[in-house]
Scaffold this active site. Structure first.
Site, PDB file in Angstrom:
ATOM      1  CG  HIS A  77      44.995  34.957  29.079  1.00 34.34           C
ATOM      2  ND1 HIS A  77      43.747  34.864  29.663  1.00 34.34           N
ATOM      3  CD2 HIS A  77      44.804  34.531  27.794  1.00 34.34           C
ATOM      4  CE1 HIS A  77      42.868  34.416  28.785  1.00 34.34           C
ATOM      5  NE2 HIS A  77      43.481  34.212  27.652  1.00 34.34           N
TER       6      HIS A  77
ATOM      7  CB  CYS B 114      43.430  28.223  25.474  1.00 33.33           C
ATOM      8  SG  CYS B 114      42.242  29.003  24.369  1.00 33.33           S
TER       9      CYS B 114
ATOM     10  CG  HIS C 269      45.843  33.097  23.740  1.00 40.02           C
ATOM     11  ND1 HIS C 269      46.285  32.156  24.658  1.00 40.02           N
ATOM     12  CD2 HIS C 269      44.540  33.323  24.033  1.00 40.02           C
ATOM     13  CE1 HIS C 269      45.298  31.827  25.462  1.00 40.02           C
ATOM     14  NE2 HIS C 269      44.232  32.526  25.121  1.00 40.02           N
TER      15      HIS C 269
ATOM     16  CG  HIS D   5      41.233  36.966  24.475  1.00 36.70           C
ATOM     17  ND1 HIS D   5      40.662  36.189  23.490  1.00 36.70           N
ATOM     18  CD2 HIS D   5      41.853  36.099  25.315  1.00 36.70           C
ATOM     19  CE1 HIS D   5      40.917  34.927  23.720  1.00 36.70           C
ATOM     20  NE2 HIS D   5      41.645  34.839  24.825  1.00 36.70           N
TER      21      HIS D   5
ATOM     22  CG  HIS E 137      48.012  48.077  25.824  1.00 36.49           C
ATOM     23  ND1 HIS E 137      46.682  48.385  25.617  1.00 36.49           N
ATOM     24  CD2 HIS E 137      48.621  48.149  24.617  1.00 36.49           C
ATOM     25  CE1 HIS E 137      46.498  48.649  24.337  1.00 36.49           C
ATOM     26  NE2 HIS E 137      47.651  48.495  23.695  1.00 36.49           N
TER      27      HIS E 137
ATOM     28  CD  GLU F 102      38.805  34.623  27.275  1.00 36.35           C
ATOM     29  OE1 GLU F 102      39.603  34.515  28.222  1.00 36.35           O
ATOM     30  OE2 GLU F 102      38.608  33.704  26.463  1.00 36.35           O
TER      31      GLU F 102
END
Length: 205
Positions: A13, A23, A28, A30, A68, A136
């Site tokens: 996201h 961010c 990136h 998690h 995914h 996260e």
């Protein structure tokens, strides 16, 4: 009494408008951990608040929908949205920024709706989701509580159309029409669309 069931999903996201440049400006990912807390006012015929096997149905499929996939706010530019939709079979479009806090609120909202749309058949009590915790990273989490669903400051952008799962995601669910059934039940709550089986083996007391 409260029980806890954990799930996990991997996703990417961008969290726009946050103070961290990494961010807010870069895609990136998690490895998310989700904890769902459920309570009830009595135990079922098996001496449980809720059989953990029930979590493997609609709730498990719903959370697996996030796995995914790239998650994005519907306020992204049209070019960015078109690129994701054309190049990723699994994506999740959201009505709000994909922060851990918003994930916790969204999951709480939808799991609450799923439980209300479920017919239980083993003398379960008044089963309710009390909170949802989203990690996260291993260093911290966001947790949304049942009372947060009544807070307009949190819920102003959350509704049954807050999540759009890609066609690929929905096709991989055990019931590809699950999300449609949930929304239809909210509009016309006559017959609950999700029905849990009656246990085969019962000990008569």
């Amino acid at each position: 009494m409260v029980i806890r069931r954990s799930f996990g999903f991997c996703a990417s996201h961008i969290v726009r408008n946050c103070t961290s440049k990494r961010c807010s400006n870069s895609i990136h990912g998690h490895n998310y951990k989700v904890e769902i807390f459920i309570n009830a006012n009595t135990l079922d015929n098996g001496g449980m608040i809720l059989d953990f096997g029930i979590f493997k149905n609609q709730i498990a499929d719903f959370i697996d929908g996030f796995d995914h996939a790239h998650h994005f706010w519907n306020q992204e530019t049209p070019d960015f949205i078109n690129f994701i939709e054309k190049n990723s079979a699994r994506y999740v479009k959201l009505s709000l920024n994909p922060s851990a806090e918003n994930y916790a609120l969204l999951l709480l909202f939808y799991i609450d709706k799923i439980l209300k749309a479920t017919q239980f058949n083993n003398a379960e009590g008044n089963v309710k989701v009390t909170s949802v915790r989203v990690h996260e990273t291993e260093h911290g989490y966001a947790e949304a509580f049942k009372e947060d669903l009544e807070n307009p400051n949190f819920m102003q952008h959350i509704h049954l159309d807050s999540i759009e799962f890609s066609a690929q995601i929905q096709s991989e669910w055990k019931d590809p029409n699950m999300f449609y059934k949930l929304k239809s039940y909210e509009k016309n709550p006559k017959t609950k669309p999700f029905n849990n089986p009656i246990p085969i083996h019962q000990v008569k007391i």
